[in-house]
Design a protein around this motif. Structure first.
Motif, mmCIF file in Angstrom:
data_model
loop_
_atom_site.group_PDB
_atom_site.id
_atom_site.type_symbol
_atom_site.label_atom_id
_atom_site.label_comp_id
_atom_site.label_asym_id
_atom_site.label_seq_id
_atom_site.Cartn_x
_atom_site.Cartn_y
_atom_site.Cartn_z
ATOM 1 N N GLU A 1 0.747 -1.355 0.220
ATOM 2 C CA GLU A 1 0.092 0.348 0.061
ATOM 3 C C GLU A 1 0.929 1.188 0.676
ATOM 4 O OE1 GLU A 1 -2.581 -0.141 3.342
ATOM 5 O OE2 GLU A 1 -4.130 -1.851 2.346
ATOM 6 N N LEU A 2 1.582 1.326 0.566
ATOM 7 C CA LEU A 2 2.837 2.127 1.091
ATOM 8 C C LEU A 2 3.835 2.697 0.154
ATOM 9 C CD1 LEU A 2 3.441 2.411 4.376
ATOM 10 C CD2 LEU A 2 1.384 3.377 3.277
ATOM 11 N N GLY A 3 4.471 2.265 -1.378
ATOM 12 C CA GLY A 3 5.381 2.055 -1.635
ATOM 13 C C GLY A 3 5.191 3.213 -2.557
ATOM 14 N N GLU A 4 4.068 3.156 -3.285
ATOM 15 C CA GLU A 4 3.863 4.836 -3.894
ATOM 16 C C GLU A 4 4.136 6.114 -2.793
ATOM 17 O OE1 GLU A 4 -0.233 6.336 -3.971
ATOM 18 O OE2 GLU A 4 -0.763 4.332 -3.681
ATOM 19 N N TYR A 5 4.424 6.019 -1.719
ATOM 20 C CA TYR A 5 5.100 7.229 -0.804
ATOM 21 C C TYR A 5 6.406 6.772 -0.479
ATOM 22 C CZ TYR A 5 0.135 8.045 -0.133
ATOM 23 O OH TYR A 5 -1.560 7.599 -0.938
ATOM 24 N N ASN A 6 7.249 6.126 -1.458
ATOM 25 C CA ASN A 6 8.518 5.937 -0.484
ATOM 26 C C ASN A 6 8.954 5.664 0.023
ATOM 27 O OD1 ASN A 6 11.527 5.565 -1.737
ATOM 28 N ND2 ASN A 6 11.232 7.864 -1.302
ATOM 29 N N ILE A 7 7.750 4.735 1.128
ATOM 30 C CA ILE A 7 8.068 4.584 2.417
ATOM 31 C C ILE A 7 8.193 2.713 2.683
ATOM 32 C CG2 ILE A 7 6.714 3.807 4.474
ATOM 33 C CD1 ILE A 7 5.031 6.222 3.851
ATOM 34 N N THR A 8 9.464 2.636 2.627
ATOM 35 C CA THR A 8 9.176 0.723 2.305
ATOM 36 C C THR A 8 8.709 0.219 3.873
ATOM 37 O OG1 THR A 8 11.773 1.030 3.119
ATOM 38 C CG2 THR A 8 11.660 1.393 1.522
ATOM 39 N N VAL A 9 8.659 -1.504 3.874
ATOM 40 C CA VAL A 9 8.161 -1.367 5.085
ATOM 41 C C VAL A 9 8.464 -2.969 4.811
ATOM 42 C CG1 VAL A 9 5.962 -2.445 6.214
ATOM 43 C CG2 VAL A 9 5.666 -0.450 4.938
ATOM 44 N N ASN A 10 10.007 -3.672 5.840
ATOM 45 C CA ASN A 10 9.903 -4.763 5.886
ATOM 46 C C ASN A 10 9.939 -5.100 7.067
ATOM 47 O OD1 ASN A 10 11.309 -4.762 2.979
ATOM 48 N ND2 ASN A 10 12.285 -3.103 3.856
ATOM 49 N N ASN A 11 9.904 -6.478 7.731
ATOM 50 C CA ASN A 11 10.482 -7.685 9.433
ATOM 51 C C ASN A 11 11.955 -7.659 8.992
ATOM 52 O OD1 ASN A 11 7.084 -7.996 9.372
ATOM 53 N ND2 ASN A 11 7.565 -8.925 7.347
ATOM 54 N N VAL A 12 12.068 -7.904 10.338
ATOM 55 C CA VAL A 12 13.437 -8.679 11.022
ATOM 56 C C VAL A 12 12.881 -9.733 11.508
ATOM 57 C CG1 VAL A 12 16.222 -8.277 11.563
ATOM 58 C CG2 VAL A 12 14.743 -6.555 9.735
ATOM 59 N N MET A 13 13.308 -10.623 11.390
ATOM 60 C CA MET A 13 13.207 -12.191 12.099
ATOM 61 C C MET A 13 15.014 -11.864 12.744
ATOM 62 S SD MET A 13 11.261 -14.271 9.775
ATOM 63 C CE MET A 13 11.833 -13.982 8.522
ATOM 64 N N PRO A 14 14.476 -12.221 14.074
ATOM 65 C CA PRO A 14 15.885 -12.399 14.819
ATOM 66 C C PRO A 14 15.763 -14.318 15.542
ATOM 67 C CG PRO A 14 14.527 -11.178 16.519
ATOM 68 C CD PRO A 14 13.817 -10.712 15.003
ATOM 69 N N GLY A 15 16.670 -14.472 15.468
ATOM 70 C CA GLY A 15 16.775 -15.744 16.431
ATOM 71 C C GLY A 15 16.978 -15.879 17.845
ATOM 72 N N TYR A 16 18.476 -17.024 17.713
ATOM 73 C CA TYR A 16 18.480 -17.088 18.844
ATOM 74 C C TYR A 16 19.632 -16.447 19.815
ATOM 75 C CZ TYR A 16 15.260 -20.869 19.341
ATOM 76 O OH TYR A 16 14.444 -21.692 19.291
ATOM 77 N N THR A 17 19.179 -14.533 20.068
ATOM 78 C CA THR A 17 20.072 -14.109 19.588
ATOM 79 C C THR A 17 20.578 -13.436 21.802
ATOM 80 O OG1 THR A 17 19.142 -12.874 18.056
ATOM 81 C CG2 THR A 17 20.946 -11.669 19.693
ATOM 82 N N GLN A 18 22.032 -13.165 21.820
ATOM 83 C CA GLN A 18 21.699 -13.065 23.902
ATOM 84 C C GLN A 18 21.297 -12.076 24.573
ATOM 85 O OE1 GLN A 18 26.581 -13.436 22.843
ATOM 86 N NE2 GLN A 18 26.858 -15.412 23.217
ATOM 87 N N THR A 19 20.215 -11.703 24.363
ATOM 88 C CA THR A 19 19.259 -10.917 25.496
ATOM 89 C C THR A 19 18.865 -11.569 26.908
ATOM 90 O OG1 THR A 19 17.529 -11.880 24.188
ATOM 91 C CG2 THR A 19 18.957 -9.855 23.197
ATOM 92 N N ALA A 20 18.577 -11.317 28.296
ATOM 93 C CA ALA A 20 17.781 -11.582 28.797
ATOM 94 C C ALA A 20 16.584 -12.689 28.278
ATOM 95 C CB ALA A 20 17.290 -10.437 29.399
ATOM 96 N N ARG A 21 16.238 -12.098 27.711
ATOM 97 C CA ARG A 21 14.587 -13.162 27.491
ATOM 98 C C ARG A 21 15.046 -14.309 27.080
ATOM 99 N NH1 ARG A 21 9.319 -14.181 26.623
ATOM 100 N NH2 ARG A 21 9.301 -15.092 23.907
ATOM 101 N N LEU A 22 16.629 -14.192 26.533
ATOM 102 C CA LEU A 22 16.923 -15.307 26.040
ATOM 103 C C LEU A 22 17.347 -16.808 26.988
ATOM 104 C CD1 LEU A 22 17.262 -18.017 23.893
ATOM 105 C CD2 LEU A 22 19.897 -16.983 23.495
ATOM 106 N N ASP A 23 18.031 -15.582 27.802
ATOM 107 C CA ASP A 23 18.181 -16.546 29.192
ATOM 108 C C ASP A 23 17.401 -16.917 30.171
ATOM 109 O OD1 ASP A 23 21.139 -15.653 28.767
ATOM 110 O OD2 ASP A 23 20.924 -13.465 30.393
ATOM 111 N N LYS A 24 16.131 -16.515 29.925
ATOM 112 C CA LYS A 24 15.020 -16.454 30.811
ATOM 113 C C LYS A 24 13.900 -17.503 30.213
ATOM 114 C CE LYS A 24 9.875 -15.044 32.035
ATOM 115 N NZ LYS A 24 9.286 -13.566 32.054
ATOM 116 N N LEU A 25 14.477 -17.896 28.460
ATOM 117 C CA LEU A 25 13.596 -19.343 27.600
ATOM 118 C C LEU A 25 14.018 -20.315 27.960
ATOM 119 C CD1 LEU A 25 12.781 -17.254 24.724
ATOM 120 C CD2 LEU A 25 11.026 -18.232 26.135
ATOM 121 N N ILE A 26 15.749 -20.346 28.650
ATOM 122 C CA ILE A 26 16.656 -21.245 28.725
ATOM 123 C C ILE A 26 16.585 -21.551 30.164
ATOM 124 C CG2 ILE A 26 18.601 -22.016 29.408
ATOM 125 C CD1 ILE A 26 19.427 -20.157 26.709
#
Length: 253
Positions: A173-198
């Motif tokens: 919908e937004l390409g005509e306005y020169n707006i890009t829209v993307n997702n970035v999918m982190p894998g297992y990354t060293q964060t407090a969230r990962l520590d909690k999951l482990i």
């Protein structure tokens, strides 16, 4: 490489710690002014101070992104200070681990408000300015789980996929306005969230055996990918879901 971002303004959600914090600091290194958000004032202040030490202007906002009132206030305060947002990075902490029968309706409603509702609200708040200036970057931090479900994370697996559907639609919908829209999918990354999951899931302790690179990711590696997608160098990339997962996802596409 010059990402041509100096002087741009970014709103980075859930940026007091973890991946959001790393993204905020990476953008600060590129000369981007920041509106950062977190629930805990102490960690948010620490991030703001580090970003400011890099020579950028920083607005710190404390609140809960799943609350419509808090979200509207943060959008309003950001626009009052900077007048615009060029780069929107949507992000939230992950919902609790568990299987389908562990959760009731309230859990699903909360996860939907947290993950999808916050993204919808932020886009609605900052999109008019991007359309008006005919330039913008919307980047959703999701999870590798949207491509390959992670065991014992049913809430994240299900609801984060809806965020990907939203962002893919917006890219059309937004390409005509020169707006890009993307997702970035982190894998297992060293964060407090990962520590909690482990800690709560012993099986996660051996998960590096499933990662071709044989290790967990570092937050700064993830942040570099987000900064690239936010940049002028990525001006012809839209509608993609980029995995930063060390090769964990087994899908061909």
């Amino acid at each position: 490489m010059d990402f041509v971002l100096k002087g741009k303004v970014a709103f980075v959600a859930a940026s007091s710690q973890g991946l959001g914090r790393s993204v905020a600091l990476e953008l600060a290194k590129e000369g981007v002014h920041l509106a950062i958000f977190g629930r805990t004032e102490e960690t948010l202040t620490s991030t703001a101070q580090e970003a400011a030490s890099l020579g950028t202007e920083v607005l710190s906002l404390v609140g809960d992104l799943s609350s419509e009132d808090d979200r509207d206030r943060m959008i309003r305060e950001t626009l009052n200070k900077f007048e615009k947002v060029d780069i929107l990075v949507t992000n939230t902490g992950g919902p609790p681990a568990g299987k389908f029968e562990d959760f009731g309706k309230d859990d699903w409603d909360k996860a939907t408000a947290q993950l999808l509702g916050s993204a919808v609200g932020l886009v609605k708040g900052f999109l008019p300015g991007m359309k008006n200036q005919k330039w913008g970057r919307i980047i959703a931090i999701t999870s590798q789980a949207v491509k390959q479900p992670v065991q014992n994370l049913v809430l994240s697996n299900a609801v984060r996929a809806s965020v990907v559907g939203l962002m893919k639609t917006l890219s059309q919908e937004l390409g005509e306005y020169n707006i890009t829209v993307n997702n970035v999918m982190p894998g297992y990354t060293q964060t407090a969230r990962l520590d909690k999951l482990i800690e709560g899931n012993p099986a996660f302790k051996n998960v590096t055996q499933e990662i071709p690179l044989g290790r967990f990711g570092r937050p700064e590696e993830f942040a570099a990918a987000v900064a690239f997608l936010a940049s002028e160098r990525a001006s012809y990339i839209t509608g993609v879901s980029l995995a930063v997962d060390g090769g964990w996802i087994k899908n061909i596409l």
